[in-house]
Motif scaffolding. Sequence first.
Motif, mmCIF file in Angstrom:
data_model
loop_
_atom_site.group_PDB
_atom_site.id
_atom_site.type_symbol
_atom_site.label_atom_id
_atom_site.label_comp_id
_atom_site.label_asym_id
_atom_site.label_seq_id
_atom_site.Cartn_x
_atom_site.Cartn_y
_atom_site.Cartn_z
ATOM 1 N N ASP A 156 51.537 70.898 14.412
ATOM 2 C CA ASP A 156 51.281 68.744 15.142
ATOM 3 C C ASP A 156 50.941 68.529 14.305
ATOM 4 O O ASP A 156 51.510 67.419 13.843
ATOM 5 N N ASN A 161 52.638 65.609 12.960
ATOM 6 C CA ASN A 161 52.490 63.990 13.210
ATOM 7 C C ASN A 161 52.303 63.636 11.991
ATOM 8 O O ASN A 161 52.521 62.313 11.606
ATOM 9 N N ASN A 162 51.439 64.216 10.714
ATOM 10 C CA ASN A 162 51.274 63.215 9.420
ATOM 11 C C ASN A 162 52.438 63.594 8.574
ATOM 12 O O ASN A 162 52.149 62.099 8.319
ATOM 13 N N LEU A 169 55.187 62.716 9.359
ATOM 14 C CA LEU A 169 56.187 62.242 9.982
ATOM 15 C C LEU A 169 55.575 60.172 10.557
ATOM 16 O O LEU A 169 56.131 59.909 10.457
ATOM 17 N N GLY A 170 54.827 60.634 10.835
ATOM 18 C CA GLY A 170 53.285 59.287 10.565
ATOM 19 C C GLY A 170 53.330 58.689 12.366
ATOM 20 O O GLY A 170 53.253 57.751 12.264
ATOM 21 N N HIS A 171 54.141 60.135 12.967
ATOM 22 C CA HIS A 171 53.802 59.463 14.740
ATOM 23 C C HIS A 171 53.493 60.166 15.646
ATOM 24 O O HIS A 171 54.364 62.051 14.660
ATOM 25 N N ASP A 172 53.092 61.063 16.544
ATOM 26 C CA ASP A 172 53.508 61.657 17.489
ATOM 27 C C ASP A 172 54.562 62.642 17.686
ATOM 28 O O ASP A 172 56.050 62.021 17.666
ATOM 29 N N ALA A 173 55.211 63.877 17.213
ATOM 30 C CA ALA A 173 56.339 64.930 16.874
ATOM 31 C C ALA A 173 56.689 64.495 18.288
ATOM 32 O O ALA A 173 57.522 64.975 18.159
ATOM 33 N N THR A 218 57.471 61.248 20.697
ATOM 34 C CA THR A 218 58.314 60.148 20.312
ATOM 35 C C THR A 218 59.994 60.937 19.822
ATOM 36 O O THR A 218 60.270 61.804 19.510
#
Length: 317
Positions: free
Chosen positions: A58, A62-63, A65-69, A72
Amino acid sequence: MALRENPESPSLPGSPTPVRLASPAPTRHGTAALVSAVAGVLLAVLWSFEFVDSVIGDTVANNLLGHDAKATAIGGTGAGLLFAFVSGFAGTFTACNIAMVASVGPLSQAGTSNQLRHHLRSLLRPVGWLALGMVAVSATYGAVGVLIGDGLPQLSTDTVGGMPVRLIQSSVVFGVIGLVLALLGLSALGLVPDVFARRPVARVVLIGALIGGFLIGRPYPLFNKLFHWAVETGNPVYGAAAFTLQSLGNIVVVTLLFVVIVLVTRGGFLRWMTDPARSALVTGTLLVALGVFTVVYWDLRVPSIFGVGWFPTMPYN
């Protein structure tokens, strides 16, 4: 006229014709198989799926993609295909993918000594064969999965005897894959007939197909999210593309590892692996250990979580 002897078929003293000598598997290969099997069982006991799936998987997703995988929503085809590759890369070391590490040995066998003068070709050729087998399975399953949709057990939310149906599919699929990997390991060690003895490329293609087959049983949450998105698109082409990218993401690390080893040793690793006994030992032990891990983890440990049988647990699990 001088006779040319095949180094793989030594001649007996005084015999003008090369004679193939019987070469039974060394006793150490049997010991190596046993030790590898024990290592596979121990790995299944010590494995922390929470650490690998959540802390590593995770966090990486997350890092990148730049958001909560997980939280989102996937917004559009481009985002979906990016999510496919990133989630595949993030899931590199999950229990449903770690067995791909066993491909390092067979990859080295797919190159021959006359390729060592051409490092780029000696790197790309075995990786290409691995990808061929992998993509053939993952792309097909992606397209078929979209067409079948929620009818697949893998997307079901039902339970049987307290165990999720999707995990029953995982146990069956990974049990079969693990057995095949272990059998390939035993054959590489010479303990059972090896149909790939003269076809190392075929072994790599088969292992690639098995890696592609990981998707058929994968319960990884990010992959489950990707699968649902692909089904919602209703487009089998998107499904095939997404699953292909997922699989390619899965092998990024092992491919880079193989490339780095070859480049750092300036081809020495491939030359080192041209020794038949050494190559058999490395390839066989990796395949047996990770094959046994796959069977034990998915067919013994996972069912025990739902009260089906018993399996030892660690304090951190």
